[in-house]
Write an enzyme that holds these catalytic residues in place. Structure first.
Site, PDB file in Angstrom:
ATOM      1  N   HIS A 109      52.549  25.616  33.361  1.00 32.93           N
ATOM      2  CA  HIS A 109      51.656  26.300  32.418  1.00 32.93           C
ATOM      3  C   HIS A 109      52.077  27.760  32.325  1.00 32.93           C
ATOM      4  O   HIS A 109      52.491  28.360  33.315  1.00 32.93           O
ATOM      5  CB  HIS A 109      50.202  26.183  32.899  1.00 32.93           C
ATOM      6  CG  HIS A 109      49.232  26.629  31.857  1.00 32.93           C
ATOM      7  ND1 HIS A 109      48.986  27.966  31.613  1.00 32.93           N
ATOM      8  CD2 HIS A 109      48.476  25.936  30.973  1.00 32.93           C
ATOM      9  CE1 HIS A 109      48.110  28.059  30.618  1.00 32.93           C
ATOM     10  NE2 HIS A 109      47.786  26.844  30.216  1.00 32.93           N
ATOM     11  N   GLY A 129      41.954  24.403  26.402  1.00 29.85           N
ATOM     12  CA  GLY A 129      41.427  25.294  27.428  1.00 29.85           C
ATOM     13  C   GLY A 129      39.948  25.554  27.222  1.00 29.85           C
ATOM     14  O   GLY A 129      39.092  24.750  27.594  1.00 29.85           O
ATOM     15  N   GLY A 130      39.632  26.679  26.583  1.00 26.28           N
ATOM     16  CA  GLY A 130      38.242  27.121  26.451  1.00 26.28           C
ATOM     17  C   GLY A 130      37.293  26.050  25.924  1.00 26.28           C
ATOM     18  O   GLY A 130      36.180  25.881  26.452  1.00 26.28           O
ATOM     19  N   GLU A 188      50.496  30.393  32.302  1.00 25.51           N
ATOM     20  CA  GLU A 188      49.838  31.294  33.271  1.00 25.51           C
ATOM     21  C   GLU A 188      50.506  31.202  34.634  1.00 25.51           C
ATOM     22  O   GLU A 188      50.586  32.187  35.369  1.00 25.51           O
ATOM     23  CB  GLU A 188      48.331  30.969  33.330  1.00 25.51           C
ATOM     24  CG  GLU A 188      47.630  31.458  32.067  1.00 25.51           C
ATOM     25  CD  GLU A 188      46.461  30.621  31.597  1.00 25.51           C
ATOM     26  OE1 GLU A 188      45.874  29.871  32.405  1.00 25.51           O
ATOM     27  OE2 GLU A 188      46.129  30.714  30.399  1.00 25.51           O
ATOM     28  N   ASN A 213      41.898  21.545  30.113  1.00 24.15           N
ATOM     29  CA  ASN A 213      42.359  22.356  31.242  1.00 24.15           C
ATOM     30  C   ASN A 213      41.285  23.405  31.512  1.00 24.15           C
ATOM     31  O   ASN A 213      41.154  24.366  30.760  1.00 24.15           O
ATOM     32  CB  ASN A 213      43.701  23.017  30.900  1.00 24.15           C
ATOM     33  CG  ASN A 213      44.148  24.008  31.958  1.00 24.15           C
ATOM     34  OD1 ASN A 213      43.593  24.051  33.056  1.00 24.15           O
ATOM     35  ND2 ASN A 213      45.146  24.804  31.627  1.00 24.15           N
ATOM     36  N   TRP A 214      40.546  23.187  32.591  1.00 24.51           N
ATOM     37  CA  TRP A 214      39.432  24.103  32.883  1.00 24.51           C
ATOM     38  C   TRP A 214      39.921  25.447  33.418  1.00 24.51           C
ATOM     39  O   TRP A 214      39.162  26.391  33.503  1.00 24.51           O
ATOM     40  CB  TRP A 214      38.481  23.455  33.902  1.00 24.51           C
ATOM     41  CG  TRP A 214      37.545  22.455  33.293  1.00 24.51           C
ATOM     42  CD1 TRP A 214      37.592  21.938  32.034  1.00 24.51           C
ATOM     43  CD2 TRP A 214      36.399  21.870  33.927  1.00 24.51           C
ATOM     44  NE1 TRP A 214      36.544  21.059  31.845  1.00 24.51           N
ATOM     45  CE2 TRP A 214      35.799  20.998  32.989  1.00 24.51           C
ATOM     46  CE3 TRP A 214      35.816  21.984  35.189  1.00 24.51           C
ATOM     47  CZ2 TRP A 214      34.650  20.266  33.285  1.00 24.51           C
ATOM     48  CZ3 TRP A 214      34.679  21.242  35.483  1.00 24.51           C
ATOM     49  CH2 TRP A 214      34.098  20.392  34.542  1.00 24.51           C
ATOM     50  N   LYS A 215      41.188  25.535  33.816  1.00 33.99           N
ATOM     51  CA  LYS A 215      41.690  26.764  34.466  1.00 33.99           C
ATOM     52  C   LYS A 215      40.747  27.102  35.629  1.00 33.99           C
ATOM     53  O   LYS A 215      40.219  26.188  36.248  1.00 33.99           O
ATOM     54  CB  LYS A 215      41.822  27.895  33.438  1.00 33.99           C
ATOM     55  CG  LYS A 215      42.609  27.412  32.203  1.00 33.99           C
ATOM     56  CD  LYS A 215      43.037  28.501  31.273  1.00 33.99           C
ATOM     57  CE  LYS A 215      43.804  27.892  30.102  1.00 33.99           C
ATOM     58  NZ  LYS A 215      44.353  28.888  29.195  1.00 33.99           N
ATOM     59  N   GLY A 225      44.090  31.213  24.482  1.00 38.77           N
ATOM     60  CA  GLY A 225      42.930  32.046  24.778  1.00 38.77           C
ATOM     61  C   GLY A 225      42.749  33.208  23.822  1.00 38.77           C
ATOM     62  O   GLY A 225      41.950  34.104  24.080  1.00 38.77           O
ATOM     63  N   SER A 256      44.237  27.549  21.696  1.00 42.81           N
ATOM     64  CA  SER A 256      43.061  27.728  20.828  1.00 42.81           C
ATOM     65  C   SER A 256      42.766  26.496  19.985  1.00 42.81           C
ATOM     66  O   SER A 256      42.350  26.611  18.829  1.00 42.81           O
ATOM     67  CB  SER A 256      43.222  28.978  19.950  1.00 42.81           C
ATOM     68  OG  SER A 256      43.334  30.133  20.769  1.00 42.81           O
ATOM     69  N   GLU A 292      52.674  24.857  24.215  1.00 39.22           N
ATOM     70  CA  GLU A 292      51.609  25.851  24.148  1.00 39.22           C
ATOM     71  C   GLU A 292      52.219  27.221  23.854  1.00 39.22           C
ATOM     72  O   GLU A 292      52.709  27.887  24.775  1.00 39.22           O
ATOM     73  CB  GLU A 292      50.851  25.919  25.475  1.00 39.22           C
ATOM     74  CG  GLU A 292      50.165  24.628  25.864  1.00 39.22           C
ATOM     75  CD  GLU A 292      49.013  24.889  26.831  1.00 39.22           C
ATOM     76  OE1 GLU A 292      47.874  24.582  26.440  1.00 39.22           O
ATOM     77  OE2 GLU A 292      49.236  25.396  27.928  1.00 39.22           O
TER      78      GLU A 292
HETATM   79  P1  13P Z   1      42.835  27.802  25.071  1.00 37.12           P
HETATM   80  O1  13P Z   1      42.479  26.467  24.435  1.00 37.12           O
HETATM   81  O2  13P Z   1      41.665  28.450  25.735  1.00 37.12           O
HETATM   82  O3  13P Z   1      43.588  28.669  24.136  1.00 37.12           O
HETATM   83  O4  13P Z   1      43.847  27.453  26.275  1.00 37.12           O
HETATM   84  C1  13P Z   1      44.942  26.665  26.035  1.00 37.12           C
HETATM   85  C2  13P Z   1      45.577  26.329  27.322  1.00 37.12           C
HETATM   86  O5  13P Z   1      46.197  27.165  27.966  1.00 37.12           O
HETATM   87  C3  13P Z   1      45.419  24.964  27.831  1.00 37.12           C
HETATM   88  O6  13P Z   1      46.262  24.715  28.900  1.00 37.12           O
END
Ligand code: 13P
Length: 249
Positions: free
Chosen positions: A94, A232-233, A96, A9-11, A172, A211, A166
């Site tokens: 999600h 994510g990251g 967010e 997930n690149w956000k 993050g 993470s 999640e």
């Molecule tokens: P991180 O891997 O950066 O913690 O993000 C997780 C995430 O929200 C994937 O959708």
């Protein structure tokens, strides 16, 4: 046997250059054949990602969608548009989106239905905040989010979802849920799905997100009810993401 799924997930990150870099890195059969891989990219990169990854096994997906099919909804993107641009999966709910954009369970359900109507696979994201965990409400919160969607779907619709757990406190933050902590919640989700249908529960892929990195993916994925990752990251770096995909193989 559930085939593992690793979804990046690149956000609101990345670039067309990064899309190209992933295309080049994954073109030569670098990905394990026994793992499904997806990249959830920002809307403007969908078509380019489809082209760049067209020779690979990677599926392209989006990060959200409108709950409406079309109309005067400035700035929104419909499920049909996503499909036309090559998306086959879409994240829904999600954390967010829930916290920053006010999507409640009803909004999440409406988006799941909009995705299903256009034959997109919704990846339903659920998870508790730190406050909820500390108040020992993790299971109630997470299963409540699952039930808010699954209660409203019929049998054939339910089988078309993926679910990602999640924990909000792990997103993050570099603070991953321990494999044991994650397994407990995954098992509870599978138990909840079994109340609808045993076969549904047995076949449903449950992804862990929060993470997930190259150095902790293997132990998370070794848990019996963790069938993949939502990354994510670490999905923004070709080598890190590739390493996670390989540890699922
Ligand atoms: P991180 O891997 O950066 O913690 O993000 C997780 C995430 O929200 C994937 O959708």
């Amino acid at each position: 046997m559930r085939m593992p799924l690793i979804a990046g997930n690149w956000k609101m990150n990345g670039s067309l250059a990064l899309v190209e870099a992933f295309g080049r890195a994954f073109a030569d059969g670098a990905l394990p054949v026994n793992v499904e891989v997806a990249l959830m990219v920002p809307f403007p990169f969908l078509e380019a990602a489809g082209r760049a990854l067209g020779e690979t096994s990677v599926t392209v997906g989006a990060q959200t969608l409108s709950d409406r099919p079309s109309g005067a909804f400035t700035g929104e993107v419909s499920a049909a548009m996503l499909r036309e641009c090559g998306a086959r999966l879409v994240l829904v709910g999600h954390s967010e989106r829930r916290t920053l954009f006010g999507e409640d369970d009803a909004a999440v359900l409406a988006r799941v239905k909009a995705a299903l109507a256009e034959r997109l696979t919704p990846v339903l994201c659920v998870g508790e905040t730190l406050e909820e965990r500390e108040a020992e409400r993790t299971e109630a919160v997470v299963l409540g989010q699952v039930e808010a969607v699954f209660d409203a779907l019929d049998e054939s619709e339910r089988a078309r979802l993926e679910v990602a757990y999640e924990p909000v406190w792990a997103i993050g933050t570099g603070r991953t849920a321990s494999p044991e902590q994650a397994q407990v919640v995954h098992a509870a989700i599978r138990g909840c799905l079994a109340r609808y249908d045993q076969a549904l529960a047995g076949g449903m892929r449950l992804l862990y997100g929060g993470s997930m990195k190259a150095d902790n993916a293997a132990e998370l994925l070794a848990q019996p009810d963790i069938d993949g990752g939502l990354v994510g990251g670490a999905s923004l770096k070709v080598d890190d993401f590739l390493a996670i995909c390989q540890s699922a193989g």
